[in-house]
Write an enzyme that holds these catalytic residues in place. Structure first.
Site, PDB file in Angstrom:
ATOM      1  CG  PHE A  15      22.884  61.100  45.125  1.00  3.66           C
ATOM      2  CD1 PHE A  15      21.798  61.501  45.885  1.00  3.66           C
ATOM      3  CD2 PHE A  15      23.927  61.997  44.946  1.00  3.66           C
ATOM      4  CE1 PHE A  15      21.751  62.763  46.457  1.00  3.66           C
ATOM      5  CE2 PHE A  15      23.889  63.263  45.516  1.00  3.66           C
ATOM      6  CZ  PHE A  15      22.801  63.649  46.273  1.00  3.66           C
ATOM      7  CE  LYS A  16      21.791  63.016  50.437  1.00  2.00           C
ATOM      8  NZ  LYS A  16      20.581  62.917  49.610  1.00  2.00           N
ATOM      9  CG  ASP A  17      25.642  54.579  49.254  1.00  2.00           C
ATOM     10  OD1 ASP A  17      25.779  54.801  50.472  1.00  2.00           O
ATOM     11  OD2 ASP A  17      24.761  53.822  48.803  1.00  2.00           O
TER      12      ASP A  17
END
Ligand code: PLP
Length: 497
Positions: free
Chosen positions: A108-110
């Site tokens: 999810f960091k993307d």
């Protein structure tokens, strides 16, 4: 719009400089002085429906000083995710899973780290800042790769990533140590994530306050910044998918405008779940935010008792991106729950540093309890949750998502009700293939990560993300390993070098 430090209202910044510096010079974190000043029409945003339109509206309202938010969002996301909707919502049994892992590094960091480089470059353009920005990042596994992916070969920017030696999954490690790029440094430290994060925060404090260190930075024409969620530029893009999930539920006729929705969030540094709280403050009808932890259950204890006690064993789990005992963004939540009392926040943070614990009570604790429900599970329960979700719904989730699913079940058992529950899925199961496969098969897999990926693909009928399948052939480019107290010198050597 003004930003202030959580520890002192007199320390102020605009949004552009808050993004550029990453963290306030007194060690506090930047927050909007008032959320009332944020002009954001949530109903309009969820009716618009497309993820990039929502992103443009919500990021633009939190960081209004940035020019051409439309262009920045477009550059950040165009063609970089597996699907144009970026973060699909899928029904799994009676719950919904918000798949946040369709970006280039499968975590999810993307979502945020595709956007942060655009914000950083725009900030430099708008301020005429020609110095080099050196991004310092401590990672529990996923931020590192997502930041490298976002910042490699960005002109005027360098990046140093510190990850805990032996503390990340093999796939996560390979993703980082094979990263190409003329401006990247990746280094393992002997210590855990908290050690890395504390050391990196110390470098920022030296950069802001130490005459010798400041002179070194000036001589190298370098400023420091952060790609961790202590940077407000990391948080703002993360609001988008809360609104997007709500928009999808509306579109699918599962809710009416104004109905409440609960979200269960696998939590480490409290960035993702704090973005959910911001979304709620900006109007989104959120019922409860479920704060899900693994065996490092410091947040569960805190939200139940008001005592935050970091003096406990650091446990390595199968959900390593949540192996954290000092949760940075909780500081922002403390400020908000305590009604903006910066002296209280400064006191709690001082207690944490000197005594290893602090105690929150009264109205602040009441506010926290109204907002959050907290639960945790250990590795055994994580595995049984993965197995159960697969058996019951033919859906393979990763270890972090399983922790959140498990917490959602605990909440349902305690609270009942029929508010729709969205479980945030923060990583692809292919990032943790051995843990996921062993959970499904009920025994230790007698194969390596890549064979496990193949098996998961066969079981689930989903494709191995290209970026992960290709890791086996990639050359290892980064082999540095240092002690945790060598981080400052390491940073200096890279700045001078
Ligand atoms: C970073 C991460 C988390 C925790 O998110 P925070 O914003 O640090 O709370 C959870 N799951 C995965 C897979 C992550 O990479």
């Amino acid at each position: 719009m003004k930003y202030i430090s959580t520890r002192n209202k007199n320390i102020q910044s605009d949004g552009i400089h808050a993004v550029l510096s990453g963290m306030a010079p007194d060690g506090g974190l930047f927050l909007p002085e008032s959320f009332d000043d944020i002009a954001f029409d949530w109903e309009k945003a969820v009716k618009a429906g497309s993820t990039t339109e929502i992103a443009e509206a919500v990021i633009g309202s939190i960081l209004p000083d940035f020019e051409d938010m439309h262009g920045l969002v477009k550059k950040a996301y165009s063609g970089r995710f597996e699907t144009e909707e970026l973060t699909p919502l899928v029904g799994v049994g009676e719950r919904y899973v918000l798949e946040l892992f369709k970006g280039p590094t499968s975590a999810f960091k993307d979502v945020a780290l595709s956007m942060l480089p655009q914000l950083m470059q725009a900030a430099k353009r708008q301020t005429g800042d020609e110095s080099r920005t050196m991004i310092l990042t401590a990672t529990s596994g996923d931020t590192g790769k997502a930041a490298l992916e976002g910042f490699h070969d960005v002109p005027g920017v360098g990046i140093i990533v510190f990850f805990p030696y032996g503390g990340v999954s093999e796939v996560q490690r390979l993703q980082m140590v094979t990263q190409a790029g003329g401006n990247v440094h990746v280094c393992a430290i002997r210590g855990n994530f908290d050690d890395a994060q504390t050391a990196v925060k110390k470098v920022f404090e030296l950069g802001a306050n130490d005459a010798g260190f400041k002179a070194d930075l000036a001589a190298a024409k370098t400023n420091l910044s952060s790609a961790n969620s202590i940077n407000i530029g990391r948080l703002a893009p993360q609001l988008t998918y809360y609104f997007k999930a709500y928009a999808d539920l509306l579109k699918q006729g599962r809710i009416k405008l104004g109905d409440k929705v609960d979200f269960s969030v696998p939590t480490g540094n409290f960035g993702d779940i704090l973005a959910g709280y911001f979304a709620k403050v900006l109007g989104l009808p959120i019922g409860k935010l479920i704060c899900a932890s693994n065996a490092n259950n410091v947040l569960t204890d805190f939200l139940r008792t008001g005592v935050y006690n970091k003096r406990r064993p650091f446990i390595k789990t199968t959900s390593p991106s949540m192996d954290i005992l000092v949760s940075s963004n909780l500081e922002r939540m403390l400020y908000l729950a305590g009604g903006g009392d910066t002296a209280a926040v400064a006191g709690w943070m001082e207690d944490l540093k000197t005594k290893g614990e602090y105690r929150v009570s009264g109205k602040a604790l009441e506010n926290l309890r109204d907002t959050y429900y907290a639960a945790y599970c250990d590795d055994t329960e994580t595995a049984s949750t993965i197995a159960k979700v697969f058996k019951s719904h033919n859906y393979v989730c990763d270890t972090h998502t399983a922790v959140a699913w498990n917490a959602a079940e605990k909440y349902a058992a305690e609270a009942g009700g029929n508010t729709p529950m969205v479980v945030l899925s923060t990583a692809s199961p292919y990032k943790f293939p051995l843990a996921v496969l062993s959970a499904i098969e009920g025994k230790e897999p007698a194969c390596d990560e890549f064979a496990a990926m193949e098996k998961i693909s066969a079981l689930s009928g989903t494709k191995i993300p290209a970026g992960l399948a290709g890791l086996r052939e990639k050359e290892i480019l980064h082999k540095d390993v240092i002690e945790k107290d060598e981080i400052t010198d390491y940073v200096l050597s890279k700045i001078k070098g």
